[in-house]
Design an enzyme around this catalytic site. Structure first.
Site, short mmCIF file in Angstrom:
data_model
loop_
_atom_site.label_atom_id
_atom_site.label_comp_id
_atom_site.label_asym_id
_atom_site.label_seq_id
_atom_site.Cartn_x
_atom_site.Cartn_y
_atom_site.Cartn_z
CG ASP A 17 32.61 59.14 -0.02
OD1 ASP A 17 32.45 59.54 1.15
OD2 ASP A 17 31.65 58.79 -0.73
CG ASP A 61 47.06 52.36 6.24
OD1 ASP A 61 48.09 53.07 6.14
OD2 ASP A 61 47.02 51.17 5.91
CE1 TYR A 117 43.50 47.87 6.74
CE2 TYR A 117 45.23 48.97 7.95
CZ TYR A 117 44.42 48.88 6.84
OH TYR A 117 44.54 49.82 5.83
CG ASP A 145 50.47 56.79 3.43
OD1 ASP A 145 50.84 57.07 4.60
OD2 ASP A 145 50.96 55.85 2.78
CE LYS A 159 30.83 55.24 1.72
NZ LYS A 159 30.69 56.36 0.77
#
Ligand code: NAD
Length: 369
Positions: free
Chosen positions: A229, A253, A147, A257, A197
């Site tokens: 994943d 992020d 980000y 959620d 990852k």
């Protein structure tokens, strides 16, 4: 016995902010009666309330108050229907929230997701996947990764455009967030699942290496690594396996959620954003995970629990007052166990549940403290 004194800046903001903040302050006053603690709470406008009061989403006086305080208790800001002509950078979400994050170097975001057994009906997962209730803490790095990494741009190329984002982490950035996760785990069930990852990303390899090294300082905490994943899948299949999930910015992020959906309502979810620890004090910014809920604002319908649990986090993570924090967590548990439900967590299928408004829910929790 003399009381410890803490200064709290209370910025209620817009929409349901003032209603739920009122209940959170009620609970803080109840804590003062039970524990040798004293809270100097100063309220100040932010968001559209700041624009109305002083022409800015984060008025200078509000920022000055925050600087003089030990921590910030925040409601929510933003009203989508207000003045669309105000430029994006002056709107509350950016001008107040992002500015405060930057000003106080808030690099660690803590999002607990707790589904008490009594609210099984509010969770989208089948009951057999919920075990004795879900209780996960997502620790998300907040100031690095994709980000913010440079270069970040869109450029023209023959035949169209090329968009570039850069994922970048340094050893110190990973170390400091890892310490936050391990320390948080020590206050919980003592397990960290680090998400990366590493099979594809250079960042993932460094992340895994650094987290493993930091973990050696916390022999009482079990550490496991999981690819992001698989983490997303395991949250749906067996969420009860997780205690603390440690994530870089973007993975956190998304997964926070996903995890939040398990709790059934935004009205139940608190959050903390922490800065550096200086001399034993950690400056923190505490707010509900949801927004200003304009659809129910001003109607005594909002669930104040997210704001009240944000107070518990403030006491735990900034002030180190674990007993007082647990008293609030337990009081919320008691209010739920005795069937008190705001509209967002009410179900007609629970014969013993009583539908209550914002202020009665606050009263019940304050008196349980
Ligand atoms: P929202 O979170 O305000 O509302 C989404 C849904 O959840 C609504 O149906 C709402 O009624 C419900 N809800 C949220 N909190 C609740 C509570 N405590 N009790 C019961 N129900 C609750 O999201 P939105 O509608 O997308 O956004 C509204 C405004 O809030 C926007 O301006 C947005 O930018 C802002 N926002 C601010 C923050 C923040 O201040 N940190 C966070 C998210 C959204």
């Amino acid at each position: 016995m003399s009381s410890k004194i803490f200064k709290i800046a209370a910025l209620a903001g817009d929409g349901i902010g003032p209603e739920v903040m009122r209940e959170a302050i009620k609970v803080l006053r109840a804590v003062e009666k039970k524990f040798p603690l004293q809270f100097q709470i100063t309220e100040a406008p932010v968001g559209w309330a700041g624009i109305d009061a002083a022409g800015k989403a984060l008025p200078d006086a509000t920022l000055a108050l925050c600087r003089q305080s030990d921590s910030i208790l925040f409601g929510s800001v933003g009203l989508p229907d207000r003045d669309p002509t105000i430029p994006k950078e002056e709107r509350p979400e950016r001008a107040a929230l992002l500015r405060l994050r930057k000003e106080f170097g808030l690099f660690a975001n803590l999002r607990p997701v707790r589904l008490p057994k009594e609210l099984a009906h509010a969770c989208p997962l089948a009951k057999e996947r919920q075990g004795d209730g879900i209780d996960i803490l997502v620790v998300r790095e907040l100031t690095g990764g994709m980000y913010f990494g440079q270069p970040k741009k869109t450029e023209e190329i023959p035949g169209g455009h090329r968009a570039i984002d850069t994922m970048v982490y340094t050893t110190p950035e990973i170390e400091r967030i890892a310490h936050v996760a391990f320390k948080a785990a020590q206050l919980r069930r003592k397990k960290v699942t680090s998400i990366d990852k590493a099979n594809v990303l250079e960042n993932g390899v460094l992340w895994r290496e650094v987290v493993t090294r930091v973990g050696k300082n916390y022999p009482d905490v079990a550490l496991e690594h999981m690819f992001v994943d698989n983490g997303a899948m395991q949250l749906m299949l067996r969420p009860t396996q997780f205690d603390v999930m440690l994530c870089e910015n973007m993975f956190g992020d998304i997964l926070s959620d996903e995890a939040a959906a398990l709790a059934g309502s935004l009205g139940m979810l608190p959050s903390a954003s922490l800065g550096a620890t200086n001399g034993g004090n950690t400056f923190g910014f505490y707010e509900p995970a949801g927004g200003t809920a304009p659809d129910i604002a001003g109607k005594n319908l909002a669930n104040p629990i997210a704001q009240i649990l944000s107070v518990a986090m403030l006491l735990r993570y900034s002030f180190g007052e674990n007993a007082a924090a647990s008293a609030i967590d337990d009081a919320v548990g008691k209010a739920i166990a005795t069937g008190h439900r705001t509209g967002d967590i009410f179900s007609a299928s629970e014969p013993k549940a009583t539908r209550v408004g914002t202020s009665l829910m606050g009263d019940v929790i304050a008196s349980a403290v």
